[in-house]
Design a protein around this motif. Structure first.
Motif, PDB file in Angstrom:
ATOM      1  N   VAL A  67     -14.556 -28.616  11.390  1.00  0.00           N
ATOM      2  CA  VAL A  67     -14.015 -29.756  11.908  1.00  0.00           C
ATOM      3  C   VAL A  67     -12.725 -30.046  12.128  1.00  0.00           C
ATOM      4  O   VAL A  67     -11.781 -29.863  12.910  1.00  0.00           O
ATOM      5  CB  VAL A  67     -14.637 -31.209  11.704  1.00  0.00           C
ATOM      6  N   LYS A  68     -12.238 -30.120  10.777  1.00  0.00           N
ATOM      7  CA  LYS A  68     -10.689 -30.182  10.471  1.00  0.00           C
ATOM      8  C   LYS A  68      -9.479 -30.019  11.409  1.00  0.00           C
ATOM      9  O   LYS A  68      -8.912 -29.573  11.945  1.00  0.00           O
ATOM     10  CB  LYS A  68     -10.501 -30.678   9.545  1.00  0.00           C
ATOM     11  N   ASN A  69      -9.850 -27.988  11.058  1.00  0.00           N
ATOM     12  CA  ASN A  69      -9.197 -27.344  11.475  1.00  0.00           C
ATOM     13  C   ASN A  69      -9.790 -25.957  12.381  1.00  0.00           C
ATOM     14  O   ASN A  69      -9.722 -25.421  12.598  1.00  0.00           O
ATOM     15  CB  ASN A  69      -8.472 -26.624  10.191  1.00  0.00           C
ATOM     16  N   HIS A  70     -11.074 -26.605  13.418  1.00  0.00           N
ATOM     17  CA  HIS A  70     -11.233 -25.769  13.894  1.00  0.00           C
ATOM     18  C   HIS A  70     -10.570 -25.139  14.456  1.00  0.00           C
ATOM     19  O   HIS A  70     -11.447 -23.752  15.369  1.00  0.00           O
ATOM     20  CB  HIS A  70     -13.284 -26.855  14.352  1.00  0.00           C
ATOM     21  N   GLU A  71      -9.559 -25.337  15.435  1.00  0.00           N
ATOM     22  CA  GLU A  71      -8.401 -24.700  16.234  1.00  0.00           C
ATOM     23  C   GLU A  71      -7.981 -23.529  15.421  1.00  0.00           C
ATOM     24  O   GLU A  71      -8.159 -22.433  16.236  1.00  0.00           O
ATOM     25  CB  GLU A  71      -7.833 -25.324  16.753  1.00  0.00           C
ATOM     26  N   ASN A  72      -8.507 -22.835  14.450  1.00  0.00           N
ATOM     27  CA  ASN A  72      -8.006 -21.470  13.787  1.00  0.00           C
ATOM     28  C   ASN A  72      -9.191 -21.080  13.394  1.00  0.00           C
ATOM     29  O   ASN A  72      -9.259 -19.978  13.264  1.00  0.00           O
ATOM     30  CB  ASN A  72      -7.703 -22.392  12.358  1.00  0.00           C
ATOM     31  N   ASP A 323      -3.367 -17.637   9.127  1.00  0.00           N
ATOM     32  CA  ASP A 323      -3.236 -17.859   7.898  1.00  0.00           C
ATOM     33  C   ASP A 323      -4.036 -19.853   7.565  1.00  0.00           C
ATOM     34  O   ASP A 323      -3.273 -20.446   8.325  1.00  0.00           O
ATOM     35  CB  ASP A 323      -2.433 -18.358   6.550  1.00  0.00           C
ATOM     36  N   ASP A 324      -4.516 -19.694   6.862  1.00  0.00           N
ATOM     37  CA  ASP A 324      -5.234 -21.378   6.072  1.00  0.00           C
ATOM     38  C   ASP A 324      -5.454 -21.170   4.795  1.00  0.00           C
ATOM     39  O   ASP A 324      -4.998 -20.377   4.086  1.00  0.00           O
ATOM     40  CB  ASP A 324      -6.453 -21.914   7.104  1.00  0.00           C
ATOM     41  N   ILE A 326      -8.276 -22.967   2.673  1.00  0.00           N
ATOM     42  CA  ILE A 326      -9.159 -23.744   2.449  1.00  0.00           C
ATOM     43  C   ILE A 326      -9.701 -23.914   0.627  1.00  0.00           C
ATOM     44  O   ILE A 326      -9.862 -22.837   0.274  1.00  0.00           O
ATOM     45  CB  ILE A 326     -10.432 -23.461   2.937  1.00  0.00           C
ATOM     46  N   GLY A 327      -9.838 -24.873   0.151  1.00  0.00           N
ATOM     47  CA  GLY A 327     -10.564 -25.224  -1.078  1.00  0.00           C
ATOM     48  C   GLY A 327      -9.370 -25.171  -1.977  1.00  0.00           C
ATOM     49  O   GLY A 327      -9.769 -24.160  -3.361  1.00  0.00           O
ATOM     50  N   GLY A 328      -7.927 -25.104  -2.088  1.00  0.00           N
ATOM     51  CA  GLY A 328      -7.322 -24.074  -2.402  1.00  0.00           C
ATOM     52  C   GLY A 328      -6.980 -22.714  -2.859  1.00  0.00           C
ATOM     53  O   GLY A 328      -5.917 -21.813  -4.079  1.00  0.00           O
ATOM     54  N   TYR A 329      -7.788 -22.204  -1.733  1.00  0.00           N
ATOM     55  CA  TYR A 329      -7.224 -20.625  -1.145  1.00  0.00           C
ATOM     56  C   TYR A 329      -6.630 -20.247  -0.571  1.00  0.00           C
ATOM     57  O   TYR A 329      -6.817 -20.814   0.483  1.00  0.00           O
ATOM     58  CB  TYR A 329      -9.326 -19.770  -1.548  1.00  0.00           C
ATOM     59  N   ASN A 330      -6.308 -19.126  -0.845  1.00  0.00           N
ATOM     60  CA  ASN A 330      -5.467 -18.614   1.385  1.00  0.00           C
ATOM     61  C   ASN A 330      -6.908 -17.247   1.647  1.00  0.00           C
ATOM     62  O   ASN A 330      -7.630 -17.628   1.297  1.00  0.00           O
ATOM     63  CB  ASN A 330      -4.639 -18.164   0.378  1.00  0.00           C
ATOM     64  N   ILE A 331      -6.208 -18.447   2.958  1.00  0.00           N
ATOM     65  CA  ILE A 331      -7.533 -17.672   3.651  1.00  0.00           C
ATOM     66  C   ILE A 331      -6.624 -16.871   4.718  1.00  0.00           C
ATOM     67  O   ILE A 331      -6.094 -17.643   5.546  1.00  0.00           O
ATOM     68  CB  ILE A 331      -7.860 -18.928   4.758  1.00  0.00           C
ATOM     69  N   PRO A 332      -6.264 -15.312   4.551  1.00  0.00           N
ATOM     70  CA  PRO A 332      -5.739 -15.128   5.621  1.00  0.00           C
ATOM     71  C   PRO A 332      -6.208 -14.481   7.142  1.00  0.00           C
ATOM     72  O   PRO A 332      -6.837 -14.496   6.922  1.00  0.00           O
ATOM     73  CB  PRO A 332      -5.335 -13.407   4.710  1.00  0.00           C
ATOM     74  N   ALA A 333      -5.401 -14.561   7.728  1.00  0.00           N
ATOM     75  CA  ALA A 333      -5.552 -14.068   9.610  1.00  0.00           C
ATOM     76  C   ALA A 333      -7.054 -13.451   9.180  1.00  0.00           C
ATOM     77  O   ALA A 333      -6.576 -11.919   8.576  1.00  0.00           O
ATOM     78  CB  ALA A 333      -4.294 -14.468  10.301  1.00  0.00           C
ATOM     79  N   GLY A 334      -7.855 -13.396  10.230  1.00  0.00           N
ATOM     80  CA  GLY A 334      -8.402 -12.316  10.197  1.00  0.00           C
ATOM     81  C   GLY A 334      -9.717 -12.121   9.043  1.00  0.00           C
ATOM     82  O   GLY A 334     -10.779 -11.508   9.317  1.00  0.00           O
ATOM     83  N   THR A 335      -9.401 -13.397   8.656  1.00  0.00           N
ATOM     84  CA  THR A 335     -10.760 -13.710   7.424  1.00  0.00           C
ATOM     85  C   THR A 335     -11.853 -13.977   8.254  1.00  0.00           C
ATOM     86  O   THR A 335     -11.506 -14.428   9.209  1.00  0.00           O
ATOM     87  CB  THR A 335     -10.274 -14.974   6.303  1.00  0.00           C
ATOM     88  N   ASN A 336     -12.778 -13.021   7.710  1.00  0.00           N
ATOM     89  CA  ASN A 336     -14.257 -13.788   8.091  1.00  0.00           C
ATOM     90  C   ASN A 336     -14.777 -14.232   7.260  1.00  0.00           C
ATOM     91  O   ASN A 336     -15.080 -14.489   5.789  1.00  0.00           O
ATOM     92  CB  ASN A 336     -15.345 -12.438   8.577  1.00  0.00           C
ATOM     93  N   ILE A 337     -15.528 -15.949   7.482  1.00  0.00           N
ATOM     94  CA  ILE A 337     -16.058 -16.404   6.707  1.00  0.00           C
ATOM     95  C   ILE A 337     -17.332 -16.905   7.185  1.00  0.00           C
ATOM     96  O   ILE A 337     -18.156 -16.441   8.921  1.00  0.00           O
ATOM     97  CB  ILE A 337     -15.084 -18.237   6.975  1.00  0.00           C
ATOM     98  N   PHE A 338     -18.443 -16.479   6.477  1.00  0.00           N
ATOM     99  CA  PHE A 338     -19.666 -16.907   6.286  1.00  0.00           C
ATOM    100  C   PHE A 338     -19.830 -17.912   5.747  1.00  0.00           C
ATOM    101  O   PHE A 338     -19.992 -18.706   4.503  1.00  0.00           O
ATOM    102  CB  PHE A 338     -20.743 -15.973   6.187  1.00  0.00           C
TER     103      PHE A 338
END
Ligand code: HEM
Length: 437
Positions: A67-72, A323-324, A326-338
């Motif tokens: 929701v909040k950062n869906h465009e990323n 890059d993002d 989330i929850g205090g963790y870095n999410i580098p560009a290209g990371t897959n989220i499940f």
């Protein structure tokens, strides 16, 4: 990335052994183990993919990403395969093209349109009622799993093509879309057979363009839709991709939910009794009207509780564009989220007695108290399922019809196991004994 940057990244913990998560029965126990061992965030190194995966089991993170950062975030791994099946329909497309298509399709799913489509759902259930009455009178078992698959297919096809479906069935000698219920593998052979059906949709488009007859269905809505920015409609290829998308997205999801709903009700006669009481007092005729559907509160709770315990889409993915955090963790560009709704829906911090079937989980006061993103069977945010309301109405009409007439009892007493594929199927067909009430 330099080694100094890598050291400063705050990444979640995870297993040493790399693994590529997928919607397969092999991935399911892995997801269970990762969540049990690493909690709400788990980093999984890739085998063949270019980037890491983060498995997320935290509703705040779900909200941030969807929701909040869906465009990323764009659609993640697994969708390449679906693209082979569906071209560039809205379930797989991204960016400006997805936005345009979604905007054009959305009106077909309005309350008013679904009120119109409800007649097709009612008609299909009326026919099914007659079949079940005959089976009940002859003491014959029903193959519930096969029946739900066939009924759900009939409904989505009627909502797309109206009586043009009869024309195709006559022309082809059988319903050409039966491949969906008869061929259960979702392999390359299935892809080929399914794609071959595109020419029949093209034929219907051509015939409808030549005719002045108007239809109250999705194909008509897609053919008439106009993009408000460009003033243009969809090309034939775009219409076909969206039609095929609706068939795939709308068929098995509803079928598996109803399969599990009847199973859970058969295991919980006290809840089944509440369902019987509600439909007996709220539905006047054989089939719930659209107005009556809105009064079937407990029926809806049964369906929501089923979607909680057995979410058809049990695993879905995204990929970070930039890059993002989330929850205090870095999410580098290209990371897959499940995300795995099956597990978020059983998260002990968010659900009281999560393993129990209890439709009261969805009493309005309980829903208000709970984290909104602890229940995501239809996903969330701008890419939330477009068919959420359609399918709830479809399933309420079905339960509201059949529960008035029959009690369903399991023919075999063994527990039914799950078969987690793209949809959360039952491992075996569920056989039921029908008793007239
Ligand atoms: C119980 C029934 C259903 C469930 C649980 C369900 C679940 C979902 C989920 C989880 C997504 C999001 C997937 C993701 O973000 O990766 C989705 C998207 C979608 N669903 Fe459903 N679905 C159901 C019924 C339907 C029906 C009946 C239709 C069509 C008639 C439909 C059409 C779609 C479409 C077109 C999308 C893509 C939306 C977009 O990305 O803009 N679904 N569904």
């Amino acid at each position: 990335m330099t080694s100094t940057q890598a050291q400063t990244l705050n990444l979640p913990a995870g297993p040493d052994t790399p693994y590529d998560l997928n919607t397969t029965d092999e991935s399911f126990p892995k997801v269970a183990d990762y969540i049990a061992e690493y909690g709400d965030f788990c980093l999984i190194k890739p085998v063949t993919r270019a980037n890491n995966t983060i498995l997320i089991n935290d509703p705040d993170a779900v909200k941030a990403i969807l929701v909040k950062n869906h465009e990323n975030y764009k659609k993640g791994p697994g969708f390449e395969r679906v693209k082979m099946l569906l071209g560039n329909g809205i379930i797989v497309s991204d960016g400006a093209f997805w936005r345009k298509q979604r905007r054009m399709i959305q009106p077909a799913f309005s309350r008013k349109c679904i009120d119109g489509l409800a007649q097709k759902m009612q008609k299909a259930n009326q026919d099914w009622l007659a079949k079940w009455q005959e089976k009940a009178d002859n003491n014959e078992l029903i193959n519930l799993t096969a029946d739900m698959s066939e009924l759900s297919l009939e409904i989505i096809l009627r909502c797309l093509f109206s009586d043009d479906l009869d024309k195709l069935t006559q022309q082809e000698g059988q319903n050409p879309f039966d491949v969906l219920t008869q061929d259960l593998a979702r392999d390359i052979q299935f892809v080929m057979k399914f794609r071959a059906l595109q020419s029949l949709v093209q034929q219907l488009i051509n015939e409808r363009r030549e005719s002045s007859k108007r239809y109250d269905d999705f194909l008509e809505a897609f053919m008439q839709a106009v993009d408000k920015d460009s003033g243009e409609g969809m090309s034939d290829k775009e219409i076909i991709d969206e039609v095929m998308t609706m068939i795939i997205a709308g068929h098995e999801t509803g079928a598996t939910t109803l399969n599990w709903a009847w199973y859970l009700l058969a295991l919980h006669p006290e809840e089944e009794k509440k369902l019987h009481d509600e439909v007996d007092s709220n539905v006047a005729g054989d089939i719930p009207t659209f107005a009556e559907v809105a009064t079937l509160q407990f029926t809806q709770q049964v369906l929501e509780e089923t979607l909680r315990l057995y979410p058809p889409v049990w695993l879905y993915s995204r990929t970070a564009i930039a890059d993002d955090t989330i929850g205090g963790y870095n999410i580098p560009a290209g990371t897959n989220i499940f995300f795995a709704p099956y597990f978020i829906h059983r998260h002990p911090q968010h659900w009281d007695k999560p393993e129990e079937f209890n439709p009261d989980h969805f009493l309005p006061d309980e829903v208000k108290k709970r984290h909104k993103f602890a229940f995501i069977p239809f996903s969330a945010g701008p890419r939330r399922c477009i068919g959420d309301y359609f399918s709830i109405v479809e399933m309420q009409i079905h339960l509201g019809t059949m529960a008035q007439q029959f009690k369903l009892e399991l023919a075999e007493q063994e527990a039914v196991e799950i078969d987690p594929q793209v949809n959360l199927r039952s491992k075996t067909n569920i056989m039921m004994k029908l008793t007239r009430r």
